[in-house]
Design a protein around this motif. Sequence first.
Motif, short mmCIF file in Angstrom:
data_model
loop_
_atom_site.label_atom_id
_atom_site.label_comp_id
_atom_site.label_asym_id
_atom_site.label_seq_id
_atom_site.Cartn_x
_atom_site.Cartn_y
_atom_site.Cartn_z
N ILE A 5 38.94 28.82 30.72
CA ILE A 5 39.09 30.22 30.31
C ILE A 5 37.77 30.96 30.45
CG2 ILE A 5 39.57 31.74 28.35
CD1 ILE A 5 41.67 29.62 27.50
N THR A 6 36.68 30.31 30.09
CA THR A 6 35.36 30.92 30.24
C THR A 6 35.05 31.19 31.71
OG1 THR A 6 34.57 29.80 28.26
CG2 THR A 6 32.89 30.63 29.77
N LEU A 7 35.37 30.24 32.58
CA LEU A 7 35.14 30.42 34.02
C LEU A 7 36.00 31.55 34.58
CD1 LEU A 7 33.73 29.56 36.60
CD2 LEU A 7 35.47 27.80 36.89
N LEU A 8 37.27 31.60 34.20
CA LEU A 8 38.15 32.69 34.65
C LEU A 8 37.62 34.05 34.19
CD1 LEU A 8 41.72 31.21 34.11
CD2 LEU A 8 40.64 31.79 36.29
N SER A 9 37.14 34.09 32.96
CA SER A 9 36.59 35.34 32.43
C SER A 9 35.34 35.75 33.20
CB SER A 9 36.25 35.16 30.95
OG SER A 9 35.73 36.34 30.42
N THR A 10 34.48 34.80 33.52
CA THR A 10 33.27 35.08 34.29
C THR A 10 33.62 35.61 35.67
OG1 THR A 10 32.07 33.36 33.09
CG2 THR A 10 31.13 34.07 35.19
N ILE A 11 34.60 34.98 36.32
CA ILE A 11 35.03 35.43 37.65
C ILE A 11 35.64 36.82 37.57
CG2 ILE A 11 36.67 35.01 39.53
CD1 ILE A 11 36.24 31.97 38.95
N SER A 12 36.51 37.04 36.59
CA SER A 12 37.21 38.32 36.51
C SER A 12 36.27 39.48 36.21
CB SER A 12 38.33 38.26 35.46
OG SER A 12 37.79 38.17 34.16
N SER A 42 35.88 43.99 43.66
CA SER A 42 35.81 45.46 43.59
C SER A 42 35.89 45.98 42.16
CB SER A 42 36.95 46.08 44.40
OG SER A 42 38.19 45.92 43.72
N LYS A 43 36.39 45.16 41.27
CA LYS A 43 36.54 45.52 39.84
C LYS A 43 37.50 46.69 39.63
CE LYS A 43 31.95 43.98 38.39
NZ LYS A 43 30.74 44.35 37.65
N ILE A 44 38.43 46.88 40.55
CA ILE A 44 39.44 47.94 40.40
C ILE A 44 40.15 47.81 39.06
CG2 ILE A 44 41.66 48.79 41.28
CD1 ILE A 44 40.72 47.87 44.07
N ALA A 45 40.51 46.60 38.72
CA ALA A 45 41.29 46.36 37.51
C ALA A 45 40.51 46.63 36.24
CB ALA A 45 41.81 44.92 37.49
N LEU A 46 39.19 46.65 36.32
CA LEU A 46 38.37 46.86 35.13
C LEU A 46 38.08 48.33 34.86
CD1 LEU A 46 35.84 43.91 35.61
CD2 LEU A 46 38.08 43.91 34.48
N ASP A 47 38.48 49.18 35.80
CA ASP A 47 38.29 50.62 35.63
C ASP A 47 39.18 51.12 34.49
OD1 ASP A 47 38.96 53.55 36.18
OD2 ASP A 47 37.37 53.16 37.65
N SER A 61 43.70 39.17 32.56
CA SER A 61 45.07 39.65 32.77
C SER A 61 45.09 40.89 33.66
CB SER A 61 45.76 39.93 31.43
OG SER A 61 45.11 40.95 30.72
N ARG A 62 44.08 41.75 33.56
CA ARG A 62 44.00 42.93 34.42
C ARG A 62 43.83 42.53 35.88
NH1 ARG A 62 41.95 48.02 33.13
NH2 ARG A 62 42.41 48.65 31.02
N GLN A 63 42.94 41.55 36.13
CA GLN A 63 42.70 41.11 37.51
C GLN A 63 43.96 40.44 38.08
OE1 GLN A 63 40.38 42.11 39.31
NE2 GLN A 63 38.34 41.79 38.51
N ILE A 64 44.63 39.65 37.27
CA ILE A 64 45.88 39.02 37.73
C ILE A 64 46.91 40.08 38.07
CG2 ILE A 64 47.84 37.58 37.03
CD1 ILE A 64 45.78 35.88 35.44
#
Length: 71
Positions: A5-12, A42-47, A61-64
């Motif tokens: 989960i930590t790795l997925l969070s770092t990637i996302s 691109s971090k589109i999902a984090l906008d 979940s946003r990136q997915i």
Amino acid sequence: MGTVITLLSTISKNTNEITELIQNRSEGAEEGFGLAEKIVLSKIALDKSYKPLIKLDDPVSRQIQVLLEKN
């Protein structure tokens, strides 16, 4: 489990650690993963204007969600 989960969070979140790993890798993205990599980086999902469909508002979940929408 916490490590995954930590790795997925770092990637996302596309942290500096991930950016550095990508810049220093000896090969490009594997065939079929180039578009997904570009979308995540691109971090589109984090906008703030990107609205999640589920109540859980988390970078993973946003990136997915954006990956599923784009593919």
